[in-house]
Design a protein around this motif. Structure first.
Motif, PDB file in Angstrom:
ATOM      1  N   VAL A  19      11.619  -7.998 -11.620  1.00  0.00           N
ATOM      2  CA  VAL A  19      10.365  -8.493 -12.165  1.00  0.00           C
ATOM      3  C   VAL A  19      10.530  -9.297 -13.339  1.00  0.00           C
ATOM      4  N   LYS A  24       4.107  -4.840 -17.595  1.00  0.00           N
ATOM      5  CA  LYS A  24       2.903  -5.666 -16.574  1.00  0.00           C
ATOM      6  C   LYS A  24       2.998  -5.183 -15.219  1.00  0.00           C
ATOM      7  N   SER A  25       4.294  -5.131 -14.672  1.00  0.00           N
ATOM      8  CA  SER A  25       4.376  -4.912 -13.329  1.00  0.00           C
ATOM      9  C   SER A  25       4.090  -3.109 -13.085  1.00  0.00           C
ATOM     10  N   TRP A  28       0.429  -2.842 -12.789  1.00  0.00           N
ATOM     11  CA  TRP A  28       0.065  -3.268 -11.497  1.00  0.00           C
ATOM     12  C   TRP A  28       0.257  -2.156 -10.631  1.00  0.00           C
ATOM     13  N   TRP A  29       1.441  -1.623 -10.153  1.00  0.00           N
ATOM     14  CA  TRP A  29       1.826  -0.478  -9.393  1.00  0.00           C
ATOM     15  C   TRP A  29       1.001   0.755  -9.617  1.00  0.00           C
ATOM     16  N   LEU A  60      11.651  -1.332 -11.789  1.00  0.00           N
ATOM     17  CA  LEU A  60      11.211  -2.286 -11.838  1.00  0.00           C
ATOM     18  C   LEU A  60      12.154  -3.021 -12.920  1.00  0.00           C
ATOM     19  N   ASP A 120       3.893  -8.424  -4.436  1.00  0.00           N
ATOM     20  CA  ASP A 120       3.475  -7.890  -6.059  1.00  0.00           C
ATOM     21  C   ASP A 120       3.293  -9.007  -6.612  1.00  0.00           C
ATOM     22  N   ASP A 122       5.036 -10.615  -8.854  1.00  0.00           N
ATOM     23  CA  ASP A 122       6.233 -11.479  -8.913  1.00  0.00           C
ATOM     24  C   ASP A 122       6.668 -11.812  -7.551  1.00  0.00           C
TER      25      ASP A 122
END
Length: 153
Positions: A19, A24-25, A28-29, A60, A120, A122
């Motif tokens: 990622v 940030k990822s 999101w998850w 991540l 996702d 990315d």
């Protein structure tokens, strides 16, 4: 030296996903799947570690440059590396669509269950699966299939 008897691999304990921005990822998850941190975030490690409901860790990992977790099959299909097992796949599918997550259409893979692919932020491609014939009564499984693949009106 002792010899390994039978299947020595028990389970997958960690999944590593490239990622650009781990925090940030992770958000999101968390928002889309309800994942929680497995360990506190340590910026020096340049990764966030989240925990799946059965205890496996989703790492991540911050990376630079172009990346994704797909690979082309012999026929040219961009294959995902992971399939996540879920319950109530229809609820998750509609939640992701409402949240603007890029998803492919639901597929009935019959004895393999109902699946769909999502991406996702990315661009990493993942698959989710529910073997409805094992996790639901035959009547419930048929209702889900009818509602998802043969909607009335």
């Amino acid at each position: 030296m002792s010899k390994v008897q039978g299947n020595a691999l028990k389970a997958v304990c960690s999944i590593y996903v490239p990622v650009r921005d781990p925090l940030k990822s992770a958000a999101w998850w968390q928002n889309n799947f309800g994942l929680e941190y497995a360990v506190p975030y340590n910026p020096a490690e340049a990764q966030v570690i989240l925990k799946l409901s059965d205890g496996q860790w989703l790492h991540l990992v911050e990376t630079e440059g172009p990346h994704n977790n797909q690979f082309p099959t012999r026929d040219g299909y961009e294959m995902f590396r992971f399939t996540f097992e879920v319950r109530q796949i229809e609820v998750l599918y509609h939640k992701l669509k409402e949240n603007g997550v890029v998803t492919d259409q639901l597929q009935d893979r019959h004895s393999c269950g109902i699946n769909f692919v999502f991406y996702d932020p990315d661009g990493n491609k993942f698959d989710v699966n529910e073997v409805v014939d094992q996790h639901r009564t035959p009547e419930e499984a048929e209702k889900v299939r009818a509602a998802l693949f043969h909607p009335v009106g």
